[in-house]
Design a protein around this motif. Structure first.
Motif, PDB file in Angstrom:
ATOM      1  N   LEU A 138      47.524  46.439  25.295  1.00 40.40           N
ATOM      2  CA  LEU A 138      46.995  47.041  26.225  1.00 40.40           C
ATOM      3  C   LEU A 138      47.691  47.395  27.629  1.00 40.40           C
ATOM      4  O   LEU A 138      47.524  46.895  28.636  1.00 40.40           O
ATOM      5  CB  LEU A 138      45.519  46.493  26.603  1.00 40.40           C
ATOM      6  CG  LEU A 138      44.528  46.771  25.594  1.00 40.40           C
ATOM      7  CD1 LEU A 138      43.208  45.968  25.861  1.00 40.40           C
ATOM      8  CD2 LEU A 138      44.420  47.715  24.646  1.00 40.40           C
ATOM      9  N   LEU A 344      44.288  53.592  28.881  1.00 39.79           N
ATOM     10  CA  LEU A 344      43.978  52.163  29.585  1.00 39.79           C
ATOM     11  C   LEU A 344      42.832  52.185  30.380  1.00 39.79           C
ATOM     12  O   LEU A 344      42.187  51.369  30.219  1.00 39.79           O
ATOM     13  CB  LEU A 344      45.191  51.814  30.288  1.00 39.79           C
ATOM     14  CG  LEU A 344      46.565  51.393  29.506  1.00 39.79           C
ATOM     15  CD1 LEU A 344      47.622  50.999  30.437  1.00 39.79           C
ATOM     16  CD2 LEU A 344      46.352  50.414  28.545  1.00 39.79           C
ATOM     17  N   ALA A 347      39.704  51.277  28.125  1.00 41.51           N
ATOM     18  CA  ALA A 347      39.760  50.293  27.087  1.00 41.51           C
ATOM     19  C   ALA A 347      38.608  49.563  27.280  1.00 41.51           C
ATOM     20  O   ALA A 347      38.060  49.101  26.260  1.00 41.51           O
ATOM     21  CB  ALA A 347      40.924  49.465  27.582  1.00 41.51           C
ATOM     22  N   VAL A 364      43.351  52.450  21.487  1.00 39.87           N
ATOM     23  CA  VAL A 364      43.934  52.565  22.848  1.00 39.87           C
ATOM     24  C   VAL A 364      45.316  53.069  22.823  1.00 39.87           C
ATOM     25  O   VAL A 364      46.161  52.399  22.203  1.00 39.87           O
ATOM     26  CB  VAL A 364      43.965  51.306  23.780  1.00 39.87           C
ATOM     27  CG1 VAL A 364      44.426  51.513  25.107  1.00 39.87           C
ATOM     28  CG2 VAL A 364      42.391  50.743  23.821  1.00 39.87           C
TER      29      VAL A 364
END
Length: 369
Positions: A138, A344, A347, A364
């Motif tokens: 991430l 992001l 997320a 993602v």
């Protein structure tokens, strides 16, 4: 080319709270055997959900960048960087990677089992405020450490598939390996209809097993399991007695030759033992956490069952996972496992959706807004 010194990442700072978008440092130097990668995509795993919620936690783990299933494009490499098969990793290579292993502990050298490495480097053990900072998915970039088991990805394997292979698919294949595989015509019960359960359903069916029975929920996941080869799907609302009757009816009254726990729900072990055939095998793969679970040892003894634990998988399982996804790409629609990618900033919503069981495999893409 000027390499980035920092990367944008979604950081977990408090369990159950929204991820915080931050700029975190990248290592100043790419070590021999290491690589700096631009993340092409990350897929979320149930472990990410457990880490976010606090169901899986340990002292001093935060702050943390989640996402240990990922694939990316190499921006820079250290001297002598090769993948697990000895193939040179170069700038522009598309790679996935498995956990780091030390190569010198009892598990590595005596047992010769990477999963047993005493110093195994999981991404979720890396705090984002300590070097090497960014090792998870991430984020826009990740530092792939020298001992991380890198793997050059073939062109016919989508980056989402390759990311999922890094944990979900390799975990399933390792579990089947621990079980000794399946024989054509053997009966298999898969406990759990998340991503692992659906992949396990496909693996069992591809190996000639039948009937393949998948237990879980909610209904949209069971429908997906049917698309991936389940001969029979059973919902949690049916209750254990009704599920047992259905399994016995489907297996000629014998029960399942193989039961794999990919759910980890309370009571799953006792039900697995109850559903297993005489001489069958039960593989525990989905149960996490320290809470004890009841297991009827008298039934294990009376049926002469084999009970095996299966933790995760190693780079060999990752290699087989990539091969499996490639070989069966025209047989199964792997894309059906994945939700629409978010950036992001999305997320947290993706993790929350998986927590509510609304998505099977969230994606993602840090390149999106």
């Amino acid at each position: 080319m000027t390499l980035p010194t920092h990367t944008r990442a979604a950081v977990l700072r408090a369990h159950g709270e929204p991820l915080v978008i931050e700029e975190i440092p990248l290592p100043e130097r790419i070590e021999p055997g290491a690589a700096l990668v631009r993340i092409d995509c990350a897929t979320l795993c149930a472990t990410d959900v457990h880490l976010w919620s606090g169901a899986m936690s340990f002292p001093g783990m935060l702050p943390l960048v989640l996402g240990h299933e990922m694939a990316g494009t190499v921006l820079a490499v250290g001297e002598g960087t090769v993948d697990a098969l000895g193939r040179p990793v170069a700038v522009g290579s598309r790679i996935g990677w498995s956990e780091a292993t030390c190569g010198f502990c009892h598990g590595c050298t005596v047992l010769r089992t990477p999963v047993a490495c005493e110093n195994r480097g999981y991404g979720f053990l890396q705090r984002s405020d300590r070097p090497p900072y960014a090792t998870n998915g991430l984020a826009e970039h990740a530092y792939v450490t020298p001992r991380a088991q890198k793997y050059l990805l073939p062109a016919d394997v989508d980056s989402r598939w390759a990311a999922a292979a890094g944990c979900a698919v390799k975990t399933v294949l390792h579990a089947f390996d621990r079980a000794g595989g399946t024989r054509p015509g053997s009966s298999v019960v898969i406990q759990g209809a998340g991503a692992l359960g659906i992949v396990a359903t496909a693996v069992a069916k591809a190996g000639g097993a039948g009937p393949v029975i998948t237990i879980g929920g909610p209904r949209h996941r069971l429908d997906l399991a049917a698309e991936f080869g389940a001969d029979l799907v059973l919902g949690l609302e049916d209750g254990p007695e009704a599920r047992k009757e259905a399994v016995l009816a489907a297996t000629g009254g014998r029960g399942a030759d193989l039961v794999i726990d990919l759910a980890g729900a309370p009571g799953v072990g006792a039900e697995a033992v109850d559903l297993a055939a005489w001489g069958g095998t039960f593989v525990v793969c989905g149960t996490t956490g320290p809470a004890p679970q009841p297991l009827p040892l008298g039934t294990v003894m009376g049926k002469e069952l084999t009970v095996r634990g299966s933790l995760n998988g190693d780079v060999g399982d990752y290699h087989r996972a990539i091969s499996f996804l490639s070989a069966f790409r025209h047989h199964y629609d792997w894309d059906e496992l994945f939700s629409e990618p978010v950036g992001l900033s999305g997320a947290t919503g993706a993790i929350e959706a998986m927590h509510r069981l609304e998505q099977t495999k969230a994606v993602v893409d840090p390149r999106l807004a």
